[in-house]
Each structure stands twice: as C-alpha cells, then as structure tokens.
Design an enzyme around this catalytic site. Structure first.
Site, PDB file in Angstrom:
ATOM      1  N   GLN A 243     -31.907  15.947 -70.838  1.00 31.15           N
ATOM      2  CA  GLN A 243     -33.104  15.102 -70.917  1.00 31.15           C
ATOM      3  C   GLN A 243     -32.829  13.852 -70.094  1.00 31.15           C
ATOM      4  O   GLN A 243     -31.874  13.123 -70.365  1.00 31.15           O
ATOM      5  CB  GLN A 243     -33.426  14.727 -72.366  1.00 31.15           C
ATOM      6  CG  GLN A 243     -34.679  13.888 -72.492  1.00 31.15           C
ATOM      7  CD  GLN A 243     -34.978  13.484 -73.940  1.00 31.15           C
ATOM      8  OE1 GLN A 243     -34.151  13.643 -74.822  1.00 31.15           O
ATOM      9  NE2 GLN A 243     -36.165  12.962 -74.162  1.00 31.15           N
TER      10      GLN A 243
ATOM     11  N   HIS B 120     -40.788  15.395 -73.706  1.00 31.16           N
ATOM     12  CA  HIS B 120     -41.671  16.018 -72.720  1.00 31.16           C
ATOM     13  C   HIS B 120     -41.342  17.497 -72.627  1.00 31.16           C
ATOM     14  O   HIS B 120     -40.190  17.903 -72.639  1.00 31.16           O
ATOM     15  CB  HIS B 120     -41.597  15.344 -71.355  1.00 31.16           C
ATOM     16  CG  HIS B 120     -40.229  15.183 -70.781  1.00 31.16           C
ATOM     17  ND1 HIS B 120     -39.301  14.275 -71.264  1.00 31.16           N
ATOM     18  CD2 HIS B 120     -39.629  15.804 -69.743  1.00 31.16           C
ATOM     19  CE1 HIS B 120     -38.201  14.349 -70.543  1.00 31.16           C
ATOM     20  NE2 HIS B 120     -38.367  15.287 -69.614  1.00 31.16           N
TER      21      HIS B 120
ATOM     22  N   HIS C  54     -41.723  20.797 -70.406  1.00 30.79           N
ATOM     23  CA  HIS C  54     -41.958  21.305 -69.054  1.00 30.79           C
ATOM     24  C   HIS C  54     -42.690  22.639 -69.154  1.00 30.79           C
ATOM     25  O   HIS C  54     -42.316  23.505 -69.947  1.00 30.79           O
ATOM     26  CB  HIS C  54     -40.633  21.554 -68.332  1.00 30.79           C
ATOM     27  CG  HIS C  54     -39.803  20.339 -68.128  1.00 30.79           C
ATOM     28  ND1 HIS C  54     -39.731  19.690 -66.914  1.00 30.79           N
ATOM     29  CD2 HIS C  54     -38.993  19.649 -68.972  1.00 30.79           C
ATOM     30  CE1 HIS C  54     -38.915  18.666 -67.021  1.00 30.79           C
ATOM     31  NE2 HIS C  54     -38.444  18.616 -68.261  1.00 30.79           N
TER      32      HIS C  54
END
Length: 148
Positions: A99, A105, A107
C-alpha cells in the site's frame, strides 16, 4: 473539512474535488477515478470519501459499498471497448502489502493475455495440519474482533 477527511491525503483531496482526477464514479460515500500509473488501460481506483488509512479504520458497511462499486466498474470495463479478457480487484492493506498511499483504495483493472501485471508467490500445496492450525489462528482473531 468533511468529517473523516485528512488534509494531507491526496485521495481525500480528490474526493473533495480539490485535486485533479479523471472520475469514473461519484457517490455520496465512494468515488472512483483513473489510476495515474495504470497497470493496464482502464485501471480504476475505488476509494471511500471518508479517510480510512487501512482496513482497521474502515467500517464494514463502507467496505461493502467499495466492493459493490468495484463490482459495477468491473462489469463496466468488460463493456467499455477497452481490451478486457478478465478483471482483477486488488486491495493492499499496509506497507508490507505494497500500500503506497495510506487511504484505503481498491484497484479494479482489466486483464488480458500478456499484460504486465504479475504476482509472484510460493504457491505450494500445504499439508492439512498446517492449514488447520492456520485456520484456528484466523478463527481466534475473528473471536477477538467480535469481543471488541
């Protein structure tokens, strides 16, 4: 500043509309935009608007919403006209997991034969005793989580 926002966080700035992004999706609690360093054309990042550095900071309902949006984007990639023979959903939680930006987040990116994405690992079959012991450790962690 919105609740849960971090002034030094690039993804929070994007979520607030204060930093440039090529937006794919905007919802009340989740935003998705193109990755600046795409693995393949169509590589999208799905992020919560509220700052959460890692999974420990992310409420489960918001995490479920991230995956719901990612699922929809993955289906959209298959219909986009971009080269897309498959789709990966990839979440890195923590520096050891690669990360790079400390804001959760997810992907979402198209895959195709010969693309540049690789995961190298020790994919050896493990014996049942080792797997059972590991499953016990995970169950213990879940029990601890339930008691907090």
């Amino acid at each position: 500043m919105a609740a849960g926002a971090d002034r030094g966080c690039l993804f929070c700035a994007i979520a607030r509309g204060e930093a440039a992004a090529s937006t794919v999706y905007e919802g009340d609690r989740v935003v998705a935009f193109m990755d600046l360093q795409p693995v393949t054309p169509g590589h999208v990042l799905v992020v919560p608007r509220a700052h959460a550095a890692g999974l420990e900071d992310l409420p489960e309902a918001l995490g479920a919403e991230l995956w719901q949006v990612a699922h929809r984007i993955g289906r959209g990639l298959r219909r986009s006209g971009l080269r897309c023979e498959g789709v990966n959903l990839f979440l890195a939680d923590g520096e050891a997991a690669f990360q790079e930006i400390p804001h959760v987040h997810l992907h979402v990116f198209p895959r195709y034969a010969g693309d540049p994405f690789r995961i190298d690992a020790d994919w050896q079959v493990r014996d049942r005793g080792t797997l059972d012991a590991t499953a016990g450790a995970v169950r213990a962690g879940l029990t601890e989580l339930a008691n907090t």
